[in-house]
Design a protein around this motif. Structure first.
Motif, PDB file in Angstrom:
ATOM      1  N   UNK A  60     -28.302 -48.541 -14.006  1.00 58.28           N
ATOM      2  CA  UNK A  60     -26.991 -48.332 -13.413  1.00 58.28           C
ATOM      3  C   UNK A  60     -26.456 -47.071 -14.074  1.00 58.28           C
ATOM      4  N   UNK A  61     -26.286 -46.018 -13.288  1.00 61.95           N
ATOM      5  CA  UNK A  61     -25.836 -44.743 -13.848  1.00 61.95           C
ATOM      6  C   UNK A  61     -24.636 -44.209 -13.103  1.00 61.95           C
ATOM      7  N   UNK A  62     -23.727 -43.610 -13.850  1.00 69.67           N
ATOM      8  CA  UNK A  62     -22.544 -42.974 -13.279  1.00 69.67           C
ATOM      9  C   UNK A  62     -22.586 -41.514 -13.703  1.00 69.67           C
ATOM     10  N   UNK A  63     -22.593 -40.601 -12.724  1.00 69.86           N
ATOM     11  CA  UNK A  63     -22.730 -39.177 -13.015  1.00 69.86           C
ATOM     12  C   UNK A  63     -21.632 -38.357 -12.347  1.00 69.86           C
ATOM     13  N   UNK A  64     -21.538 -37.117 -12.802  1.00 66.78           N
ATOM     14  CA  UNK A  64     -20.620 -36.133 -12.227  1.00 66.78           C
ATOM     15  C   UNK A  64     -19.186 -36.654 -12.177  1.00 66.78           C
ATOM     16  N   UNK A  65     -18.734 -37.141 -13.334  1.00 71.14           N
ATOM     17  CA  UNK A  65     -17.365 -37.620 -13.495  1.00 71.14           C
ATOM     18  C   UNK A  65     -17.029 -38.736 -12.511  1.00 71.14           C
ATOM     19  N   UNK A  66     -18.003 -39.573 -12.229  1.00 69.74           N
ATOM     20  CA  UNK A  66     -17.788 -40.717 -11.351  1.00 69.74           C
ATOM     21  C   UNK A  66     -18.017 -40.454  -9.877  1.00 69.74           C
ATOM     22  N   UNK A  67     -18.439 -39.241  -9.534  1.00 70.64           N
ATOM     23  CA  UNK A  67     -18.683 -38.905  -8.124  1.00 70.64           C
ATOM     24  C   UNK A  67     -19.911 -39.623  -7.577  1.00 70.64           C
ATOM     25  N   UNK A  68     -20.928 -39.824  -8.418  1.00 67.65           N
ATOM     26  CA  UNK A  68     -22.152 -40.503  -7.985  1.00 67.65           C
ATOM     27  C   UNK A  68     -22.446 -41.703  -8.875  1.00 67.65           C
ATOM     28  N   UNK A  69     -22.903 -42.772  -8.231  1.00 66.30           N
ATOM     29  CA  UNK A  69     -23.351 -43.960  -8.946  1.00 66.30           C
ATOM     30  C   UNK A  69     -24.738 -44.295  -8.415  1.00 66.30           C
ATOM     31  N   UNK A  70     -25.674 -44.557  -9.327  1.00 61.88           N
ATOM     32  CA  UNK A  70     -27.039 -44.909  -8.965  1.00 61.88           C
ATOM     33  C   UNK A  70     -27.355 -46.292  -9.504  1.00 61.88           C
ATOM     34  N   UNK A  71     -27.926 -47.127  -8.649  1.00 58.71           N
ATOM     35  CA  UNK A  71     -28.400 -48.435  -9.082  1.00 58.71           C
ATOM     36  C   UNK A  71     -29.851 -48.559  -8.630  1.00 58.71           C
ATOM     37  N   UNK A  72     -30.733 -48.891  -9.584  1.00 57.73           N
ATOM     38  CA  UNK A  72     -32.155 -49.044  -9.291  1.00 57.73           C
ATOM     39  C   UNK A  72     -32.555 -50.475  -9.571  1.00 57.73           C
ATOM     40  N   UNK A  73     -33.204 -51.095  -8.581  1.00 62.18           N
ATOM     41  CA  UNK A  73     -33.759 -52.439  -8.767  1.00 62.18           C
ATOM     42  C   UNK A  73     -35.096 -52.490  -8.056  1.00 62.18           C
ATOM     43  N   UNK A  74     -36.065 -53.128  -8.719  1.00 60.90           N
ATOM     44  CA  UNK A  74     -37.446 -53.173  -8.222  1.00 60.90           C
ATOM     45  C   UNK A  74     -37.875 -51.783  -7.783  1.00 60.90           C
ATOM     46  N   UNK A  75     -38.222 -51.571  -6.546  1.00 60.60           N
ATOM     47  CA  UNK A  75     -38.653 -50.245  -6.099  1.00 60.60           C
ATOM     48  C   UNK A  75     -37.626 -49.611  -5.160  1.00 60.60           C
ATOM     49  N   UNK A  76     -36.351 -49.907  -5.384  1.00 65.49           N
ATOM     50  CA  UNK A  76     -35.274 -49.429  -4.516  1.00 65.49           C
ATOM     51  C   UNK A  76     -34.197 -48.736  -5.333  1.00 65.49           C
ATOM     52  N   UNK A  77     -33.660 -47.666  -4.761  1.00 60.12           N
ATOM     53  CA  UNK A  77     -32.555 -46.940  -5.389  1.00 60.12           C
ATOM     54  C   UNK A  77     -31.401 -46.869  -4.401  1.00 60.12           C
TER      55      UNK A  77
END
Length: 132
Positions: free
Chosen positions: A23-40
């Motif tokens: 679970x990542x938050x980047x660019x001052x909260x503009x983007x959020x990434x969640x990775x589970x199994x083989x899906x992003x």
């Protein structure tokens, strides 16, 4: 794509009980990434990101855990439509007066991965499969 179509795509992932790996938050909260199994899942144009967990979950720093020790498993993902207005701040006679401006159609995504709950308000949701 609308919220119902995105929800259908997510439901077709059969994600229930999938290991959440990132679970990542980047660019001052503009983007959020969640990775589970083989899906992003990539959320962009985010205006609010809420991450809630139990204090017990933070007794041991998460960065020190191995993949097998991560306690997060995706239980629920719910995508709905959300509409908000932009508030432009205008100075008039020394007073700040909020002035409603343009309306924005956004997505609200609630995810349950106990002991973590995540709620994101964003302008787009991108689903990528087979990333591993």
């Amino acid at each position: 794509m609308n919220a119902r179509e995105i929800q259908e795509q997510i439901d077709n992932l059969n994600y229930w009980d999938s290991e959440v790996l990132q679970l990542g938050v980047d660019y001052f909260g503009d983007e959020v990434t969640i990775v589970f199994d083989n899906t992003k899942l990539l959320f962009t144009g985010c205006i609010q990101v809420h991450i809630n967990t139990d204090p017990q979950d933070r007794k041991i720093p998460i960065k020190t855990l191995t993949r097998k020790q991560l306690p997060y498993f995706m239980q629920s993902i719910e995508v709905t439509s959300f509409q908000t207005k932009s508030l432009a701040v205008v100075r008039f006679g020394g007073n700040k007066l909020p002035e409603p401006a343009e309306k924005f159609n956004l997505f609200k995504c609630k995810m349950l991965m106990p002991p973590l709950n995540v709620e994101i308000y964003c302008s787009s949701i991108n689903i990528k499969r087979n990333i591993i």
